[in-house]
Design a protein around this motif. Structure first.
Motif, PDB file in Angstrom:
ATOM      1  N   ASP A 177      -9.270   7.835   4.410  1.00 39.99           N
ATOM      2  CA  ASP A 177     -10.635   7.443   4.067  1.00 39.99           C
ATOM      3  C   ASP A 177     -10.791   6.735   2.731  1.00 39.99           C
ATOM      4  O   ASP A 177     -11.795   6.051   2.512  1.00 39.99           O
ATOM      5  N   ASP A 178      -9.850   6.919   1.810  1.00 40.39           N
ATOM      6  CA  ASP A 178     -10.023   6.364   0.463  1.00 40.39           C
ATOM      7  C   ASP A 178      -8.805   5.569   0.032  1.00 40.39           C
ATOM      8  O   ASP A 178      -7.664   5.916   0.364  1.00 40.39           O
ATOM      9  N   MET A 179      -9.080   4.506  -0.740  1.00 37.62           N
ATOM     10  CA  MET A 179      -8.009   3.682  -1.292  1.00 37.62           C
ATOM     11  C   MET A 179      -8.268   3.475  -2.779  1.00 37.62           C
ATOM     12  O   MET A 179      -9.334   3.009  -3.183  1.00 37.62           O
ATOM     13  N   SER A 221     -14.097  14.077  -5.003  1.00 38.33           N
ATOM     14  CA  SER A 221     -13.314  14.230  -3.775  1.00 38.33           C
ATOM     15  C   SER A 221     -12.632  12.907  -3.430  1.00 38.33           C
ATOM     16  O   SER A 221     -13.152  11.834  -3.699  1.00 38.33           O
ATOM     17  N   ALA A 222     -11.465  13.015  -2.837  1.00 37.09           N
ATOM     18  CA  ALA A 222     -10.713  11.856  -2.346  1.00 37.09           C
ATOM     19  C   ALA A 222      -9.921  12.312  -1.141  1.00 37.09           C
ATOM     20  O   ALA A 222      -9.568  13.489  -1.021  1.00 37.09           O
ATOM     21  N   SER A 223      -9.656  11.383  -0.248  1.00 37.23           N
ATOM     22  CA  SER A 223      -8.916  11.751   0.956  1.00 37.23           C
ATOM     23  C   SER A 223      -7.502  12.203   0.608  1.00 37.23           C
ATOM     24  O   SER A 223      -6.935  11.821  -0.408  1.00 37.23           O
ATOM     25  N   GLU A 231      -3.126   3.792  -1.923  1.00 34.58           N
ATOM     26  CA  GLU A 231      -3.159   3.153  -3.236  1.00 34.58           C
ATOM     27  C   GLU A 231      -2.711   1.709  -3.048  1.00 34.58           C
ATOM     28  O   GLU A 231      -1.569   1.461  -2.660  1.00 34.58           O
ATOM     29  N   LEU A 232      -3.632   0.776  -3.258  1.00 38.90           N
ATOM     30  CA  LEU A 232      -3.271  -0.636  -3.190  1.00 38.90           C
ATOM     31  C   LEU A 232      -2.543  -0.968  -4.485  1.00 38.90           C
ATOM     32  O   LEU A 232      -3.162  -1.162  -5.526  1.00 38.90           O
ATOM     33  N   SER A 233      -1.234  -0.969  -4.436  1.00 35.87           N
ATOM     34  CA  SER A 233      -0.481  -1.158  -5.676  1.00 35.87           C
ATOM     35  C   SER A 233      -0.274  -2.628  -6.008  1.00 35.87           C
ATOM     36  O   SER A 233      -0.113  -2.970  -7.172  1.00 35.87           O
ATOM     37  N   ILE A 234      -0.273  -3.495  -4.992  1.00 37.66           N
ATOM     38  CA  ILE A 234      -0.123  -4.934  -5.225  1.00 37.66           C
ATOM     39  C   ILE A 234      -0.954  -5.695  -4.206  1.00 37.66           C
ATOM     40  O   ILE A 234      -0.908  -5.400  -3.010  1.00 37.66           O
ATOM     41  N   VAL A 276       0.852  -1.184   0.000  1.00 36.86           N
ATOM     42  CA  VAL A 276       0.000   0.000   0.000  1.00 36.86           C
ATOM     43  C   VAL A 276       0.883   1.228   0.000  1.00 36.86           C
ATOM     44  O   VAL A 276       1.736   1.412   0.875  1.00 36.86           O
ATOM     45  N   ARG A 277       0.668   2.037  -0.981  1.00 38.35           N
ATOM     46  CA  ARG A 277       1.367   3.310  -1.093  1.00 38.35           C
ATOM     47  C   ARG A 277       0.457   4.386  -0.509  1.00 38.35           C
ATOM     48  O   ARG A 277      -0.733   4.447  -0.841  1.00 38.35           O
TER      49      ARG A 277
END
Length: 172
Positions: free
Chosen positions: A133-135, A93-95, A100-103, A80-81
């Motif tokens: 709050d967001d991924m 809108s985004a947190s 970012e779930l990269s893998i 997770v980045r």
């Protein structure tokens, strides 16, 4: 699989995840025969993956890697980045920061046994601790099993990326 635990993987042990990433690479290659001419050789792809992930973990202090272990064996991992989210999607809108779930990779023989869900539970718990709050989740378009997993957990489609060779003849 009786002694499953979720652990944080330190930077100096990332190379131990290589068999899992190889399984993900091979899975992606099987899912994308239409991109056969764009494939990078495995060794080149692994080195680029390793270098990018190491840089993110070194420069973004809230980024992390979690893995499910059975004894001493890793069965799956999530990278997770955590990055600035201010310009992620300016129309929505985004947190900020944004996860970012990269893998998310699980060994083929361990798929369907709750490893991915256990990893996502642990990822979400960590993100709650960080008050994120967001991924963002990227998925190979033809990986319908992964999409179903994320959608069952509340993920919704946002953007679709296409790739085109410049100057390619249009289909039809």
């Amino acid at each position: 699989m009786t002694d499953l635990t979720v652990v944080q993987v330190p930077l100096d042990r990332l190379d131990e995840l290589e068999p899992l990433w190889r399984a993900l690479y091979e899975h992606h290659m099987a899912l994308t025969p239409h991109l056969r001419d764009r494939r990078c050789p495995y060794e080149q792809a692994w080195e680029a993956h390793r270098q990018t992930r190491t840089e993110w973990l070194a420069s973004e202090p809230d980024s992390f890697v979690l893995a499910v272990q059975d004894g001493e064996c890793y069965l799956g991992y999530a990278h997770v980045r955590v990055r600035p989210g201010a310009r992620f999607a300016v129309s929505w809108s985004a947190s900020d920061p944004l996860a970012e779930l990269s893998i998310l990779a699980v060994l083929p023989e361990a798929r369907g046994k709750g490893i991915g869900s256990a990893l996502l539970d642990a990822v979400e718990a960590r993100l709650r601790e960080l008050r994120i709050d967001d991924m963002k989740i990227d998925v190979v378009t033809t990986n319908t099993d992964a999409m179903r997993l994320y959608e069952r957990r509340g993920a919704v489609p946002l953007l679709t990326n296409l790739v085109q060779r410049v100057g390619a003849a249009p289909l039809g």
